[in-house]
Design an enzyme around this catalytic site. Structure first.
Site, mmCIF file in Angstrom:
data_model
loop_
_atom_site.group_PDB
_atom_site.id
_atom_site.type_symbol
_atom_site.label_atom_id
_atom_site.label_comp_id
_atom_site.label_asym_id
_atom_site.label_seq_id
_atom_site.Cartn_x
_atom_site.Cartn_y
_atom_site.Cartn_z
ATOM 1 N N ASP A 197 0.859 -1.166 0.000
ATOM 2 C CA ASP A 197 0.000 0.000 0.000
ATOM 3 C C ASP A 197 0.906 1.229 0.000
ATOM 4 O O ASP A 197 2.024 1.178 0.511
ATOM 5 C CB ASP A 197 -0.895 -0.020 1.244
ATOM 6 C CG ASP A 197 -1.965 1.056 1.183
ATOM 7 O OD1 ASP A 197 -2.219 1.571 0.084
ATOM 8 O OD2 ASP A 197 -2.530 1.371 2.238
ATOM 9 N N THR A 219 0.150 4.504 1.275
ATOM 10 C CA THR A 219 0.083 5.264 2.520
ATOM 11 C C THR A 219 0.464 4.383 3.699
ATOM 12 O O THR A 219 -0.082 3.298 3.887
ATOM 13 C CB THR A 219 -1.336 5.818 2.724
ATOM 14 O OG1 THR A 219 -1.700 6.576 1.574
ATOM 15 C CG2 THR A 219 -1.390 6.694 3.952
ATOM 16 N N ASP A 230 -2.025 -1.499 6.357
ATOM 17 C CA ASP A 230 -2.306 -0.995 7.700
ATOM 18 C C ASP A 230 -3.770 -0.665 7.900
ATOM 19 O O ASP A 230 -4.202 -0.425 9.025
ATOM 20 C CB ASP A 230 -1.458 0.245 7.997
ATOM 21 C CG ASP A 230 -1.756 1.400 7.050
ATOM 22 O OD1 ASP A 230 -2.500 1.194 6.068
ATOM 23 O OD2 ASP A 230 -1.239 2.509 7.292
#
Length: 803
Positions: free
Chosen positions: A309, A311, A549
């Site tokens: 990912d 971010t 996350d």
């Protein structure tokens, strides 16, 4: 859409008193569930002690002890010590992992005695008033008693991806996740009885990811089990035939038969494999990486594609305000005040937190609010005398904006330009009224707000490492694909042509596989699409790791071969990951990958030693049965071999550094070296023994010494081969083991302990045949290395995907 009045921010109920909490704890009405980051003590003991091979070793030890030749039964004690050592090592890892799990356990806010406090989710009791905030995982089942725009993602229970608004009186279920707003609920069902714990009872218990090493070892153990079963009657019959004319020789029959059978048992292989995994978890814990499944360490070595990912992985995850670009200059002042009001609202998110650091609150009175959530990609609030303001993703809101008029900023064109820079952009617009369920309409654009994402300083070096190691990177993000590509470009990686996941052909699996194979950057990816991308890569033969996350990463993390959650991940994300980076440092990924490769390469080394011994014993059993000779060795003599030429070196090599890249075919390579080496070791020791018998003037112990010397020389040659590439400590290790064995030959206590009777003839006889063994082992080793070099590499994604 739910609206929120600003005067309802206090808890609707004072919650339980301390006395009520104590009563419920005493009654067992708590939310605690079994800690599953490691195996329970009883399972550790059973795994290390109560095995079929330990049972066989124990039986043989008892039989040998009944003969009164206690020193010949020390192989059983050695097996017990190995088991105790394995238990101690795994308990050490268990304590370490359990303590890390406690320190990093998810927490939740509860209201008790009218005060809101943060506690571990396991400490929630029945009847608690629990506060829910954006990103929280619901810890228990219950009923909403207070609602401030509360929206919950129930996809992990219902499969429905749309967030569900919750009002007072609605039920919430454990394991679901708050995606917007705020609320309170009363915990009616806690602990194992909750929906999430019932559904996850199997998924959350101590499980093992697929392990190529363990699968191969299990195959070996099945083969060896049948070989031992067949060998038992054969060995005892042959020993009776060779030594049984005189019944007084019954002790010799039992002892030498036991020696033959012990050689077929790989008593240390399973232990050292487990030890390698356990030690790896301890090493990774020092790097703040919590391993929740031991074989996941080995799985890391097999990874050839890693999905990231953007971010929180490539970027810091925190955004900061950069600048304001108004549609017209005269709109700056009112836009700044509106941003200040939105930034200091009751339901902050990442964007408004960044704006709060840059704009002060104008003290506008809020009359209604629609909190932000990732599905809508916008938020809105109404203020008395100041109208309604909407803040969100430009690509969602622009279509609902009126033209800016002559001289105004071309918002759509400017958004496209900013996307190429990698900056994050949100649009501030004014509305006539608070939008309803159909979404905003009739908006007037006021300004573009430019936010920046800080690229992690270690990200470029980490991506370069993956490229060097042949691991392909796929960047999968919910952001604009051009924005993601710009960030990737800043990391010195060619993003290729980014793909908007909304255009993916979900109804054409073959076309989807091709696009996934050839693409590096995906944007606007939904949780279901992340999962589909992972599955598509797996269908093409790739071993996939997934990092994430957010709650939107849960489905993909669970289906990936190795799921890696960042330290700041939502509780639901950590729950399904096999590895959690507790400090969230992306720079730890190379070390984690290297640890997996160290484990699998070292286990392959030590497996060669153990399997060679098993093959050697089988060869000697067959040869002695064919010609009618007794087994050459006493158990204590094979203990000398097992301890100093196999056991101790294997234990040290299993823990040594090893940067060798993973290649599939673990079992094939082990057998390619172990079978010819085992045949050589068995043949030269048998020939040395039979040659000594032909001399006629050697007693049984002198004959055994001839065979033992040939066997030791061959095995030390194998040990030297497996120690390549050489280092000073490796040569010192082999030298120390040779010195220990030499003491058994040159000291009286060594002669007595291992029943060694040294003569010049027996030593020379053994050395001559041992040299032959050395030559065969060297040829076998070089052939096995050539086999490794010629082996095709793991499947690699298309050329367009290399980082």
């Amino acid at each position: 859409m739910a609206t929120v009045a600003p005067d309802t921010l206090s808890p609707p109920d004072p919650g339980l008193t301390a006395a009520q909490v104590a009563e419920r704890v005493a009654a067992g009405e708590v939310n605690a569930v079994e800690n599953v980051t490691s195996r329970p003590l009883i399972e550790i003991i059973k795994t290390n002690v109560f095995t079929r091979f330990n049972g066989l070793l124990g039986m043989l030890m008892v039989m040998v002890m009944l003969t009164g030749r206690f020193l010949d039964g020390i192989f059983g004690v050695a097996a017990l010590i190995n088991s105790i050592f394995g238990i101690a090592q795994e308990l050490t890892a268990k304590r370490k992992l359990d303590s890390l799990a406690v320190l990093n356990a998810p927490t939740i806010h509860v209201v008790r005695d009218g005060v809101t406090e943060s506690i571990p989710t396991g400490d929630v009791v029945k009847g608690d008033v629990v506060e829910l905030r954006s990103g929280d995982q619901v810890p228990a089942d219950g009923t909403v008693i207070g609602d401030q725009g509360l929206e919950i993602d129930e996809s992990n229970l219902t499969g429905e991806s749309d967030p569900m608004p919750k009002a007072v009186g609605d039920e919430v279920a454990s394991g679901t996740v708050v995606v917007a707003g705020r609320g309170w609920f009363r915990a009616d069902v806690v602990g194992a009885a909750t929906q999430a714990n019932r559904l996850s009872a199997q998924a959350r218990k101590f499980t093992r990811a697929h392990s190529d090493v363990q699968h191969s070892i299990n195959i070996l153990l099945r083969w060896l089990t049948w070989i031992v079963i067949v060998a038992i009657p054969v060995v005892f019959f042959n020993q009776w035939r060779a030594d049984g004319e005189n019944l007084a020789q019954w002790r010799e029959i039992i002892v030498r038969a036991a020696a033959a059978l012990v050689g077929l048992i790989p008593e240390g292989l399973v232990l050292l494999t487990t030890l390698a995994f356990v030690t790896a978890t301890i090493r990774l814990s020092r790097r703040k990486a919590l391993v929740q499944e031991l074989p996941a360490v080995e799985g890391l070595a097999r990874v050839d594609v890693i999905c990231l990912d953007k971010t929180g992985t490539l970027t810091e995850g925190e955004i900061a305000y950069d600048r304001l670009e108004p549609v017209r200059p005269d709109l700056v002042a009112v836009a700044e005040r509106a941003l200040g009001a939105l930034a200091h609202g009751p339901n902050p998110n990442g964007t408004t937190k960044a704006l709060a650091a840059a704009f002060t609150s104008p003290d506008w009175r809020m009359t209604g609010e629609i909190p932000f959530n990732s599905a809508r990609k916008w938020s809105a609030a109404s203020y008395a005398d100041h109208g309604t303001w909407v803040l969100g993703a430009p690509d969602v809101l622009i279509a609902h904006c009126e033209p800016s008029g002559a001289g105004g900023l071309d918002v759509a064109a400017r958004v496209r330009e900013l996307a190429d820079t990698g900056d994050r952009v949100v649009l501030l617009a004014r509305a006539d009224e608070l939008p309803d369920a159909a979404g905003p309409s009739g908006l007037t654009a006021y300004a573009l707000v430019v936010l920046t994402e800080q690229v992690r300083p270690d990200a470029a070096a980490t991506l370069a490492y993956f490229k060097e190691q042949g691991v392909t990177v796929k960047v999968i993000s919910g952001d604009n694909p051009d924005t993601v590509a710009a960030v990737v470009r800043r990391l010195d990686v060619d993003p290729g042509t980014p793909v908007d996941a909304r255009t993916l052909p979900t109804d054409d699996p073959e076309k989807l596989r091709q696009i996934v194979e050839d693409t590096t950057v995906f944007g606007r990816v939904t949780p279901d699409q992340k999962q589909a991308i992972v599955k598509s890569l797996q269908e093409q033969g790739h071993v996939v790791a997934m990092t994430g996350d957010g709650v939107n990463d849960v489905l993909a993390l669970k289906d990936a071969d190795i799921g890696i959650a960042m330290g700041n991940a939502a509780p639901a994300t950590k729950a399904v990951a096999q590895i959690v980076l507790l400090d969230g440092r992306f720079s730890n990924m190379p070390a984690i990958l290297a640890e997996g490769r160290r484990v699998i390469a070292n286990v392959e080394r030590v497996a060669n030693l153990f399997v060679t011994k098993n093959v050697m014993s089988a060869v000697i059993i067959v040869a002695t049965t064919v010609v009618g000779l007794s087994f050459p060795f006493l158990p204590r003599q094979l203990t000398l071999l097992s301890t100093f030429a196999i056991g101790i070196p294997a234990m040290i090599l299993a823990l040594a550094p090893n940067a060798q890249r993973y290649q599939p075919g673990f079992l094939k390579r082990v057998l390619a070296l172990a079978i010819p080496s085992g045949i050589a070791a068995g043949a030269v020791s048998f020939l040395a023994y039979s040659d000594a018998v032909s001399f006629g003037d050697m007693d049984p112990l002198e004959r055994s010494v001839s065979a033992l010397v040939a066997l030791l020389v061959t095995f030390f040659a194998l040990l030297l081969a497996l120690a390549r590439p050489y280092a000073v400590w490796k040569l010192a290790l082999v030298g120390a083991m040779v010195a220990c064995v030499s003491l058994a030959f040159v000291t009286p206590i060594g002669n007595q302990l291992f029943q060694i009777r040294v003569t010049t003839e027996s030593i020379l006889d053994g050395l001559i045949f041992g040299v032959v063994g050395v030559i065969v082992v060297e040829i076998a080793y070089r052939w096995s290395q050539r086999l490794r070099r010629e082996q095709p590499p793991p499947p690699q994604p298309g050329a367009g995907t290399a980082p």
